[in-house]
Design an enzyme around this catalytic site. Structure first.
Site, PDB file in Angstrom:
ATOM      1  N   HIS A   1      -3.337   0.266  -3.445  1.00  0.00           N
ATOM      2  CA  HIS A   1      -4.305   0.536  -2.301  1.00  0.00           C
ATOM      3  C   HIS A   1      -4.934  -0.576  -1.707  1.00  0.00           C
ATOM      4  O   HIS A   1      -4.923  -1.831  -2.163  1.00  0.00           O
ATOM      5  CB  HIS A   1      -5.293   1.506  -3.071  1.00  0.00           C
ATOM      6  CG  HIS A   1      -4.963   2.691  -3.806  1.00  0.00           C
ATOM      7  ND1 HIS A   1      -4.573   3.866  -2.959  1.00  0.00           N
ATOM      8  CD2 HIS A   1      -4.367   2.823  -4.949  1.00  0.00           C
ATOM      9  CE1 HIS A   1      -4.194   4.956  -4.004  1.00  0.00           C
ATOM     10  NE2 HIS A   1      -4.108   4.111  -5.306  1.00  0.00           N
TER      11      HIS A   1
ATOM     12  N   ARG B   1      -0.691   9.627  -3.727  1.00  0.00           N
ATOM     13  CA  ARG B   1       0.054   9.146  -2.630  1.00  0.00           C
ATOM     14  C   ARG B   1       0.648   7.800  -3.218  1.00  0.00           C
ATOM     15  O   ARG B   1       1.643   7.478  -2.460  1.00  0.00           O
ATOM     16  CB  ARG B   1      -1.174   8.603  -1.651  1.00  0.00           C
ATOM     17  CG  ARG B   1      -2.198   7.749  -2.014  1.00  0.00           C
ATOM     18  CD  ARG B   1      -3.378   7.638  -1.078  1.00  0.00           C
ATOM     19  NE  ARG B   1      -4.418   6.999  -1.256  1.00  0.00           N
ATOM     20  CZ  ARG B   1      -5.671   7.289  -2.081  1.00  0.00           C
ATOM     21  NH1 ARG B   1      -5.542   8.854  -2.410  1.00  0.00           N
ATOM     22  NH2 ARG B   1      -6.680   6.512  -2.117  1.00  0.00           N
TER      23      ARG B   1
ATOM     24  N   ASN C   1      -5.552   9.262   5.546  1.00  0.00           N
ATOM     25  CA  ASN C   1      -5.539   8.123   6.294  1.00  0.00           C
ATOM     26  C   ASN C   1      -5.337   8.442   7.888  1.00  0.00           C
ATOM     27  O   ASN C   1      -6.122   8.024   8.806  1.00  0.00           O
ATOM     28  CB  ASN C   1      -4.301   7.142   6.209  1.00  0.00           C
ATOM     29  CG  ASN C   1      -4.361   6.221   4.924  1.00  0.00           C
ATOM     30  OD1 ASN C   1      -3.226   6.244   4.559  1.00  0.00           O
ATOM     31  ND2 ASN C   1      -5.475   5.921   4.714  1.00  0.00           N
TER      32      ASN C   1
ATOM     33  N   GLU D   1      -7.710   3.356  -6.570  1.00  0.00           N
ATOM     34  CA  GLU D   1      -8.488   2.759  -5.613  1.00  0.00           C
ATOM     35  C   GLU D   1      -9.692   2.688  -5.654  1.00  0.00           C
ATOM     36  O   GLU D   1     -10.463   3.316  -6.717  1.00  0.00           O
ATOM     37  CB  GLU D   1      -8.202   3.697  -4.189  1.00  0.00           C
ATOM     38  CG  GLU D   1      -9.089   2.964  -2.860  1.00  0.00           C
ATOM     39  CD  GLU D   1      -8.952   1.635  -2.314  1.00  0.00           C
ATOM     40  OE1 GLU D   1      -9.074   0.769  -3.195  1.00  0.00           O
ATOM     41  OE2 GLU D   1      -8.446   1.423  -1.348  1.00  0.00           O
TER      42      GLU D   1
ATOM     43  N   ARG E   1       0.925  -0.876   0.002  1.00  0.00           N
ATOM     44  CA  ARG E   1       0.052   0.062   0.010  1.00  0.00           C
ATOM     45  C   ARG E   1       0.818   1.242  -0.115  1.00  0.00           C
ATOM     46  O   ARG E   1       2.069   1.341   0.276  1.00  0.00           O
ATOM     47  CB  ARG E   1      -0.923   0.134   1.414  1.00  0.00           C
ATOM     48  CG  ARG E   1      -1.928  -0.982   1.141  1.00  0.00           C
ATOM     49  CD  ARG E   1      -2.622  -0.973   2.549  1.00  0.00           C
ATOM     50  NE  ARG E   1      -3.551   0.188   2.664  1.00  0.00           N
ATOM     51  CZ  ARG E   1      -4.234   0.464   3.837  1.00  0.00           C
ATOM     52  NH1 ARG E   1      -4.242  -0.349   4.867  1.00  0.00           N
ATOM     53  NH2 ARG E   1      -4.746   1.798   4.001  1.00  0.00           N
ATOM     54  N   HIS E   2       0.271   2.436  -0.299  1.00  0.00           N
ATOM     55  CA  HIS E   2       0.975   3.442  -0.092  1.00  0.00           C
ATOM     56  C   HIS E   2       1.501   3.761   1.032  1.00  0.00           C
ATOM     57  O   HIS E   2       0.706   3.419   2.284  1.00  0.00           O
ATOM     58  CB  HIS E   2       0.184   4.763  -0.715  1.00  0.00           C
ATOM     59  CG  HIS E   2      -1.243   4.822  -0.130  1.00  0.00           C
ATOM     60  ND1 HIS E   2      -1.505   5.275   1.017  1.00  0.00           N
ATOM     61  CD2 HIS E   2      -2.317   4.492  -0.383  1.00  0.00           C
ATOM     62  CE1 HIS E   2      -2.726   5.304   1.348  1.00  0.00           C
ATOM     63  NE2 HIS E   2      -3.143   4.536   0.266  1.00  0.00           N
TER      64      HIS E   2
END
Length: 342
Positions: free
Chosen positions: A248, A144, A85, A182, A78-79
């Site tokens: 994502h 991201r 977040n 995403e 994932r980023h």
């Protein structure tokens, strides 16, 4: 890798396998035109397709032509932690926090020392032999993921393929793919789960009842994303070099479930935590996995991944998925399921 020869002496296993091949050849009857539509695959190099028509049969042919027998490995990440977040918001196109940038720096080191390095053990001395290998990098088109990959070195180097051809290779040449974006949350994009529950209680309830097929208003469902990941899966199947995929949680849940053989209704609940690289090695009889934690939760003051209890998956679905994983005997140090964040 075949379970038929588990714990069997390699020489005896090879001898038995040769006998099996000879027995097959004695009874094998080649296909002919009178047998109807067929596809012959010869050493994954030559393909003979006869009278194959129709949408699904042709998709099967396309898929099989992308397969190969060589060992392969790819890495899901994932980023790094994004501003959204941290605030508990979903979707958007926010940049990384300081913790996210720190993960990006550590990912660059991991990419150089693990993804782009072939490690073998010398049988005589027991020492590691580390040899650079060509590697690929895929990201989504969102900020991201690109920021997470920004510190990865992209040097040019020369490699020799197995056919003897020498090429100049751009290591980790970034490829941003919209298919890896995403799951789009539509009118809920940029909201927290608490805000969604307050503003759209009926939508929130519908999502809780069927997370796999639920589609956000003006947005997507997990089933929608599955369709756009088809070309990604084909590319993973055909690619020989290691691939680092920075994307994502929703995307990696589906890719992970596909290669690990999980039912699709369990895919939305698979644990894909931040700051972790998941190494997957598919083979003929399954898929091996290893998880590399590059930045522990204790090193972050807050990761924004703690969800309200109302967004937890239904207990029976979570229990069902956990039971299936236990039967597969994967050696996790944690539960495979976690509270959903998409």
């Amino acid at each position: 890798n075949t379970p038929d020869y588990k714990d069997v002496d390699p020489d005896k296993a090879f001898e038995d396998f040769q006998k099996r091949r000879n027995m097959y050849s004695n009874v094998y009857e080649t296909l002919d035109k009178v047998d109807g539509p067929y596809m012959k695959v010869i050493n994954s190099e030559t393909f003979i397709v006869h009278s194959v028509r129709g949408f699904l049969p042709q998709k099967v042919v396309h898929f099989v032509m992308n397969l190969h027998l060589l060992p392969r490995v790819f890495y899901l990440s994932r980023h790094g932690q994004s501003e959204y977040n941290l605030l508990g918001k979903i979707g958007g196109d926010a940049g990384l926090t300081e913790a996210g940038l720190e993960y990006a720096r550590r990912l660059a080191v991991f990419a150089k020392e693990v993804v782009a390095m072939d490690v073998k053990i010398d049988e005589k001395t027991g020492e590691e032999i580390r040899t650079p290998r060509p590697a690929r990098l895929w990201t989504s088109t969102l900020k991201r993921t690109k920021e997470t990959a920004q510190f990865i070195e992209r040097e040019k180097t020369a490699f020799t393929w197995d056919n003897g051809e020498e090429v100049e290779w751009q290591q980790f040449e970034g490829r941003a793919r919209r298919n890896l974006d995403e799951l789009y949350a539509g009118i809920c994009d940029g909201l927290t789960y608490k805000e969604i529950e307050e503003r759209y209680p009926e939508e929130f309830k519908r999502r809780q009842e069927d997370k796999l097929t639920y589609r956000y208003p003006r947005g997507e469902s997990y089933m929608d994303v599955t369709l756009r990941l088809e070309t990604i899966v084909h590319d993973i199947e055909r690619t020989r070099e290691p691939i680092l995929i920075v994307a994502h949680q929703g995307i990696h849940r589906l890719l992970y479930a596909y290669f690990m053989g999980l039912p699709r209704d369990q895919a939305p609940y698979v644990s894909i935590p931040l700051n972790t690289v998941i190494e997957l090695r598919p083979h003929a009889y399954g898929c091996e996995q290893k998880r590399h934690v590059l930045l522990s939760k204790e090193e972050m003051l807050k990761d924004g991944q703690d969800e309200p209890i109302t967004s937890m998956p239904m207990k029976e679905l979570a229990d069902s998925a956990n039971n299936r994983v236990e039967k597969k005997k994967h050696a996790y140090s944690f539960d495979i399921m976690n509270p959903p964040s998409f």
